[in-house]
Design a protein around this motif. Structure first.
Motif, PDB file in Angstrom:
ATOM      1  N   SER A  89      -9.235  31.124  11.235  1.00  0.00           N
ATOM      2  CA  SER A  89      -8.130  30.285  11.326  1.00  0.00           C
ATOM      3  C   SER A  89      -7.448  30.085  12.575  1.00  0.00           C
ATOM      4  O   SER A  89      -7.305  28.971  12.673  1.00  0.00           O
ATOM      5  N   GLN A  90      -8.144  30.227  13.291  1.00  0.00           N
ATOM      6  CA  GLN A  90      -7.263  30.587  14.979  1.00  0.00           C
ATOM      7  C   GLN A  90      -8.498  28.877  15.335  1.00  0.00           C
ATOM      8  O   GLN A  90      -8.207  29.005  16.696  1.00  0.00           O
ATOM      9  N   TYR A 143      -5.088  28.359  18.092  1.00  0.00           N
ATOM     10  CA  TYR A 143      -4.277  28.909  16.992  1.00  0.00           C
ATOM     11  C   TYR A 143      -3.868  30.082  17.309  1.00  0.00           C
ATOM     12  O   TYR A 143      -4.545  30.897  16.911  1.00  0.00           O
ATOM     13  N   GLY A 144      -2.798  30.911  17.189  1.00  0.00           N
ATOM     14  CA  GLY A 144      -2.362  31.886  16.711  1.00  0.00           C
ATOM     15  C   GLY A 144      -2.046  32.206  18.036  1.00  0.00           C
ATOM     16  O   GLY A 144      -2.108  31.484  19.031  1.00  0.00           O
ATOM     17  N   SER A 145      -2.108  33.376  17.588  1.00  0.00           N
ATOM     18  CA  SER A 145      -1.808  34.424  19.196  1.00  0.00           C
ATOM     19  C   SER A 145      -3.266  34.360  19.926  1.00  0.00           C
ATOM     20  O   SER A 145      -4.287  33.764  19.792  1.00  0.00           O
TER      21      SER A 145
END
Length: 60
Positions: free
Chosen positions: A26-27, A41-43
């Motif tokens: 998902s990142q 996306y994300g961290s």
């Protein structure tokens, strides 16, 4: 010079790209320069993919 860093083609399965980049599927998203896959996306977001960053670090 590190020639082992290669662009991850956009047609690569997100799960495989995530395994290569050390993140979750998902990142995964496109590099802002070459459209190869990177952690978008994300961290630990990296809008520039590892291949483009390596090119930037090479002496002119």
């Amino acid at each position: 010079m590190n020639d082992s860093v290669r662009r991850i083609d956009p047609s690569t399965d997100p799960g495989s790209a995530a395994a290569m980049l050390g993140c979750t599927p998902s990142q995964i998203g496109p590099c802002v320069r070459c459209q190869g896959l990177t952690v978008r996306y994300g961290s630990n977001t990296q809008p520039i993919c590892p291949a483009c960053r390596t090119r930037d670090e090479r002496p002119a």
